[in-house]
Motif scaffolding. Structure first.
Motif, PDB file in Angstrom:
ATOM      1  N   TRP A  14       0.837  -1.202   0.000  1.00  0.00           N
ATOM      2  CA  TRP A  14       0.000   0.000   0.000  1.00  0.00           C
ATOM      3  C   TRP A  14       0.875   1.256   0.000  1.00  0.00           C
ATOM      4  O   TRP A  14       1.753   1.406   0.837  1.00  0.00           O
ATOM      5  N   ASP A  15       0.589   2.146  -0.945  1.00  0.00           N
ATOM      6  CA  ASP A  15       1.336   3.401  -1.056  1.00  0.00           C
ATOM      7  C   ASP A  15       0.712   4.508  -0.221  1.00  0.00           C
ATOM      8  O   ASP A  15       1.419   5.361   0.324  1.00  0.00           O
ATOM      9  N   VAL A  16      -0.615   4.505  -0.154  1.00  0.00           N
ATOM     10  CA  VAL A  16      -1.347   5.533   0.596  1.00  0.00           C
ATOM     11  C   VAL A  16      -2.444   4.840   1.399  1.00  0.00           C
ATOM     12  O   VAL A  16      -3.165   3.984   0.869  1.00  0.00           O
ATOM     13  N   ILE A  17      -2.563   5.199   2.681  1.00  0.00           N
ATOM     14  CA  ILE A  17      -3.624   4.670   3.546  1.00  0.00           C
ATOM     15  C   ILE A  17      -4.338   5.848   4.197  1.00  0.00           C
ATOM     16  O   ILE A  17      -3.700   6.736   4.749  1.00  0.00           O
ATOM     17  N   LEU A  18      -5.648   5.844   4.113  1.00  0.00           N
ATOM     18  CA  LEU A  18      -6.465   6.898   4.739  1.00  0.00           C
ATOM     19  C   LEU A  18      -7.345   6.265   5.806  1.00  0.00           C
ATOM     20  O   LEU A  18      -8.096   5.330   5.532  1.00  0.00           O
ATOM     21  N   VAL A  19      -7.259   6.789   7.036  1.00  0.00           N
ATOM     22  CA  VAL A  19      -8.118   6.337   8.131  1.00  0.00           C
ATOM     23  C   VAL A  19      -9.193   7.405   8.348  1.00  0.00           C
ATOM     24  O   VAL A  19      -8.925   8.464   8.907  1.00  0.00           O
ATOM     25  N   ASP A  20     -10.401   7.099   7.875  1.00  0.00           N
ATOM     26  CA  ASP A  20     -11.534   8.011   8.038  1.00  0.00           C
ATOM     27  C   ASP A  20     -12.752   7.216   8.511  1.00  0.00           C
ATOM     28  O   ASP A  20     -13.890   7.583   8.239  1.00  0.00           O
ATOM     29  N   GLY A  21     -12.500   6.133   9.184  1.00  0.00           N
ATOM     30  CA  GLY A  21     -13.539   5.263   9.701  1.00  0.00           C
ATOM     31  C   GLY A  21     -12.885   4.197  10.563  1.00  0.00           C
ATOM     32  O   GLY A  21     -11.666   4.018  10.512  1.00  0.00           O
ATOM     33  N   PRO A  22     -13.687   3.520  11.394  1.00  0.00           N
ATOM     34  CA  PRO A  22     -15.150   3.662  11.551  1.00  0.00           C
ATOM     35  C   PRO A  22     -15.538   4.963  12.240  1.00  0.00           C
ATOM     36  O   PRO A  22     -14.707   5.833  12.421  1.00  0.00           O
TER      37      PRO A  22
END
Length: 307
Positions: A209-217
């Motif tokens: 993975w190059d980019v990870i976004l945490v916008d949940g839960p």
């Protein structure tokens, strides 16, 4: 005796054998030649016209195809054009632009993992049009509705077994298992750490993975699933990365909230924080080829043995 001269006129057809037949034969050949010439002319005319028409049609189709937006981009534009932009929980323009800039710089194909289905879901899928985007969410219902409307989107539902009120108990669990089940470099598929997400499809754990976004839960109350597991899992995926770029960009949205702030400090580390945009924290986490004496996620932690 006076004589009168007489002239005898001999018609060619009288003395030339087959004269009438020869003339008829020549006429037939002339007619055949004329018919062949006319047929060739007409055939060439229509063939040239059809080829010209086909070429124009192909050119127009190619130009039309070239001018059309990719379907994911079109879907996103239609979605945002018809939406109310003042809803709670949506990202601000600076936050969206910051993530978009990182995706643009990402070497194609870019692998983008997103925790949470939000108002920006279609936008993320569109911005990473030539790469792979995977969404993970707590709601099986929302996942099924998304896949129904947009079959090309890859999304999975997971069971978050923790809640916001468990934050400090989970931190204590992590500290007790940091050299074992909760270590920073591991295969999460086989992890028994309470903070690890280990029920995704097997192939997800093999992606660099190059980019990870945490916008949940959600994480907006003590009884709702918090983002502890998502942030921990992002930290492990970045440090256990095999292949691709050595660094992973990890974004945490609403980082001012307690769970997001505490877990980011523990698992993504202040030393890796590049900048913040409004409520968005941007971390750049490198892979760990050899943890050496480190037993924690951040460089300030060392092995109890070396201590």
């Amino acid at each position: 005796m006076k004589t009168t001269a007489k002239f005898i006129v001999v018609h060619p057809s009288v003395h030339k054998p087959g004269g009438a037949a020869t003339t008829s034969f020549h006429r037939v050949w002339l007619a055949v030649f004329m018919l062949f010439f006319i047929f060739t002319f007409v055939f060439t005319l229509f063939t040239t016209r059809d080829a010209s028409t086909t070429a124009r049609t192909n050119t127009n189709s190619a130009a039309k195809s070239k001018s059309q937006l990719p379907k994911p981009v079109l879907d996103a534009l239609l979605h945002y054009a018809s939406s109310n932009v003042t809803s709670y929980g949506r990202m601000s323009s600076p936050e969206i632009k910051h993530i978009a800039a990182v995706l643009r710089r990402c070497a194609a194909p870019c692998n983008f993992l997103v925790f949470g289905l939000t108002h920006e879901t279609l936008l993320w899928n569109s911005l990473n049009h030539n790469g792979r985007t995977v969404f993970v969410d707590e709601s099986a219902y929302l996942i099924s509705k998304l896949e129904e409307k947009h079959p090309s989107i890859e999304a999975y539902d997971v069971q978050f077994t923790t809640k916001v009120s468990d934050l400090y108990d989970l931190i204590e669990h992590y500290k007790g298992e940091v050299t074992n089940e909760c270590r920073p470099v591991q295969n999460l598929l086989f992890s028994d750490c309470k903070l690890a997400i280990n029920d995704l499809p097997n192939h997800i754990y093999d992606v660099a993975w190059d980019v990870i976004l945490v916008d949940g839960p959600r994480g907006y109350s003590g009884a709702t699933p918090g983002r502890m597991m998502a942030i921990f899992t992002a930290g492990v995926l970045a440090r256990s990365k095999r292949g691709g770029a050595a660094m992973t960009h990890v974004f945490v949205h609403e980082i001012e909230r307690e769970v997001e702030r505490v877990c980011s400090e523990e698992f993504l580390c202040g030393e890796n924080l590049m900048e913040t945009k409004d409520l968005l924290g941007h971390f750049v986490v490198g892979r760990l080829e050899d943890a050496g004496n480190r037993f924690g996620f951040c460089s300030g932690t060392v092995s109890p043995r070396s201590t």
